[in-house]
Design a protein around this motif. Structure first.
Motif: not given
Lengths: 276, 276
Positions: B42-46, B110-116, B135-142
């Motif tokens: 989606p637009a705006g996703s990190r 931690d959790g800085a990104f919505d998708h990797v 990479l899991r570390r910088v991904l947000r839960p969900g």
């Protein structure tokens, strides 16, 4: 695989046991959507299934094209009886003519069929080009031929295992010794083109099974592929290709692809072509 | 493949030449639909692209998800410069932050990104599980992780050739010696599962090229696969894996898959998983 043998062929490499008929049924049911998707003939079409064997694919063909006038042939009278019983049970309304005979010498006039279908048949023919030429004769101009084959060279798995790979290779060698080709999937395009068919379109149909797909692990990895390799144990030992210990170690390592963390990959090829 | 190396890795097996950058572009363009289909954020996703290399996949990622806030990282400053230039030319409106660094030690919270997203990166890491954990570390839960990898064990061709097969195996061995794994596609499910990701869904994405698909024969068989194998000629000879004559014979026989009557098959794997 279906049961197609003829005067120039050695016996059907997979045998004719009850266990084999069961395996063929399991395989066909697991793969029905993958292999038959896209095959739907108009009601009233005259369709030939060459080498129907025990009818494992026939019932799926009829499910996708319920209104066709099907002629199903096989060289084994016993397989044909099983196919007739299977269709009677699963597709009682289907209109099917059963023909016991060799696909190379079908007693039908030129252009007798609108469509020809064959699945796991070419792999057993010593001269698949001759088989395709014979089928082309009974197909009308503008009619289609659909060919489905596997290719055991497409099988790979995790964990990787040289012993498992050798055991799969024994089946390939055994089938070659019987005059067949277990690596025929990759050859469909040149075979159909050389046989004079047009608009040859070959599509890979890939089976991939991992822990997230337990039904495929059970139905394909174990009950289709490993079962198929395991079923030629006696022939492999008789041919001196492996010791019992080496064969069994290969099977055991192949089974690890079905354990948690294991994966298995296999590609079928489906070709559709037109008689000009 | 993208250019990801780090302190524990040997140099990128494919090298950094202009010809290699060209090959990566050809490969990415030919395979864009196959590999990127289904990836639309989606637009705006990190979004984080780890190991973006020369940006060959980055431009396709941005084409499928034009409104994202992309952070692209690579360990090679030179590759990153090429990626920046490629994106400026092909997606000038895209919002991209470029980060020069090691994916194992990203300076993001931690959790800085919505998708990797990462494509052709894990295959070069000596410890892909450690890469996935970082990479899991910088991904947000969900949030989701998307991983695309090839598997050279999936390559088969007609005509079959032991010499061609050996030449492909040299590349596999060379990559293993450099700490990577050219057979990693089949391992994505167990790797992601073990790294603690959930809903791991791996799908094969198969390339099959025959005479009916001349653009794929040129773009994939010759300009992607054969070119990739051919590019390691000097390393193979230096490592003593083959004589020049044997290597060149293997390449010549591999090229027959691109001639009339030849066919070529290769399977990529695309995995999508969720951080719980």
């Amino acid at each position: 695989m279906t049961t197609e043998t003829h005067t120039r062929a050695a016996p059907y490499v997979h045998g004719y046991s009850d266990a084999e008929a069961q395996r063929l049924g399991d395989q066909a049911d697991t793969l029905a959507e993958l292999l038959h998707a896209g095959t739907a003939y108009p009601a009233g079409s005259r369709v030939l299934e060459a080498g129907c064997g025990v009818g494992a694919q026939t019932v799926h063909l009829l499910a996708g094209s319920p209104g066709v006038l099907l002629t199903a042939t096989d060289l084994s009278a016993e397989s044909l009886d099983q196919a007739r019983a299977r269709v009677a049970a699963q597709a009682p309304a289907a209109r099917v003519s059963w023909h016991h005979g060799d696909l190379h010498r079908l007693p039908f006039p030129d252009g007798a069929f609108d469509h020809v279908f064959l699945c796991f048949v070419l792999e057993h023919l010593p001269d698949p080009a001759a088989g395709l030429a014979a089928l082309r004769r009974v197909l009308r101009p503008g009619g289609t031929i659909t060919v489905i084959e596997g290719d055991h060279g497409s099988a790979f798995f995790h964990p990787e295992s040289a012993a498992a790979r050798r055991t799969v290779d024994h089946l390939v060698r055994l089938q070659a010794a019987a005059g067949g080709d277990a690596l025929i999937g990759r050859r469909l395009y040149p075979l159909l083109t050389a046989a004079g068919f047009a608009e040859v379109a070959v599509r890979p149909r890939t089976v991939y099974a991992d822990g997230g797909r337990p039904a495929l692990v059970e139905g394909f990895t174990l009950r289709t592929f490993v079962a198929m390799v395991e079923a030629v144990r006696a022939e492999v030992l008789a041919a001196g290709l492996a010791t019992a210990e080496a064969f069994d170690r290969g099977i055991a390592e192949l089974r690890r692809a079905a354990e948690p963390g294991g994966t298995f990959h296999y590609t079928f090829f489906k070709a559709v072509a037109v008689k000009p």
